[in-house]
Design a protein around this motif. Structure first.
Motif, PDB file in Angstrom:
ATOM      1  N   ALA A 138       0.795  -1.227   0.000  1.00 17.33           N
ATOM      2  CA  ALA A 138       0.000   0.000   0.000  1.00 17.33           C
ATOM      3  C   ALA A 138       0.825   1.274   0.000  1.00 17.33           C
ATOM      4  N   VAL A 139       2.134   1.172   0.252  1.00 14.86           N
ATOM      5  CA  VAL A 139       2.971   2.373   0.303  1.00 14.86           C
ATOM      6  C   VAL A 139       4.076   2.310  -0.759  1.00 14.86           C
ATOM      7  N   VAL A 140       4.939   1.301  -0.658  1.00 11.34           N
ATOM      8  CA  VAL A 140       6.090   1.220  -1.564  1.00 11.34           C
ATOM      9  C   VAL A 140       5.654   0.984  -3.002  1.00 11.34           C
ATOM     10  N   ALA A 141       4.690   0.077  -3.202  1.00 10.65           N
ATOM     11  CA  ALA A 141       4.294  -0.290  -4.558  1.00 10.65           C
ATOM     12  C   ALA A 141       3.720   0.884  -5.338  1.00 10.65           C
ATOM     13  N   ASN A 142       3.126   1.853  -4.643  1.00 12.31           N
ATOM     14  CA  ASN A 142       2.566   3.004  -5.344  1.00 12.31           C
ATOM     15  C   ASN A 142       3.637   3.745  -6.127  1.00 12.31           C
ATOM     16  N   ALA A 143       4.869   3.740  -5.608  1.00 16.91           N
ATOM     17  CA  ALA A 143       5.968   4.402  -6.315  1.00 16.91           C
ATOM     18  C   ALA A 143       6.703   3.452  -7.248  1.00 16.91           C
TER      19      ALA A 143
END
Length: 240
Positions: A118-123
């Motif tokens: 939910a956090v790293v994959a967005n970038a």
């Protein structure tokens, strides 16, 4: 007389049903990789052809939205503003709060899953797909947007949030209700992005596929860690 030695301690067996975190579905890795490849394939298609075969459907949907919102103000309403904010940087607050709560209770493995999905994959997932697609936004968006319409990062974030919460928070019975709520939330996010002229319909579909694929892949790869946490939760030994 022979003194009998005291019987050795045998720990009680672990409960056979471990509901949290949830185990990944069968073929999760293959399905997740397939969804990622489909999203990337359409990004490459957009790179090669500015009017791909699905552009006609996007145009018809955009025209229908324009007709529906013809009498509306160009200023988005309160509900649309909330969805727009949740899809932006503010939307990262919710997974970060969830990660903090999980770590407080010793569930760092679930916290790692939430952080990556939910956090790293967005970038690391959305931005590399946006670059080859390089798709222009629909004309005259109602909200501030950056370059690159495909895929929808807001819908990606909504899908990943719904999935990670289902995996690490809810037991099976409550999870069914959460899936229903999550589907409504994702559809509302998809609709809001097109209503605000911020993205094409296919951008939102791609964001949903990309988010689901990312979660499925990470869910399967982290399954050993999540299973170890489930066993510790079942034996009430998270901190041991």
């Amino acid at each position: 007389m022979h003194s009998s030695s005291p019987p050795s301690y045998v720990p009680p067996p672990l409960p056979s049903h471990r509901h949290l975190p949830a185990a990944p579905p069968r073929h999760a890795l293959a399905l997740g990789v397939g969804l990622l490849l489909v999203s990337l394939l359409f990004a490459l298609l957009l790179r090669l052809d500015r009017r791909p075969f699905f552009q006609g459907a996007d145009d018809r949907w955009a025209a229908a939205v324009d007709h529906s919102s013809a009498g509306a103000s160009a200023e988005p309403g309160g509900f649309l503003v909330v969805l727009d904010r949740l899809g932006g940087p503010l939307g990262l607050v919710l997974p970060l709060v969830l990660i903090g709560c999980l770590c407080v209770y010793g569930r760092w493995r679930s916290g790692l899953f939430v952080f990556l999905a939910a956090v790293v994959a967005n970038a690391l997932v959305v931005l590399p797909v946006k670059q080859p697609a390089d798709r222009p936004r629909p004309p005259h968006p109602w909200v501030l947007v950056n370059d690159g319409s495909y895929p929808s990062g807001q819908v990606f974030g909504a899908v990943t949030l719904v999935i990670v919460v289902a995996v690490v928070v809810f037991p099976p019975r409550a999870r069914r209700w959460w899936w229903a709520f999550g589907a409504v939330y994702v559809l509302a996010m998809m609709g809001s992005r097109t209503w605000l002229h911020a993205q094409w319909l296919s951008d939102t579909v791609a964001g949903a596929l990309l988010g689901a694929g990312t979660c499925l892949v990470l869910w399967r790869l982290l399954a050993p860690l999540l299973e170890a946490e489930a066993e510790r939760m079942a034996s009430n030994s998270l901190w041991l």
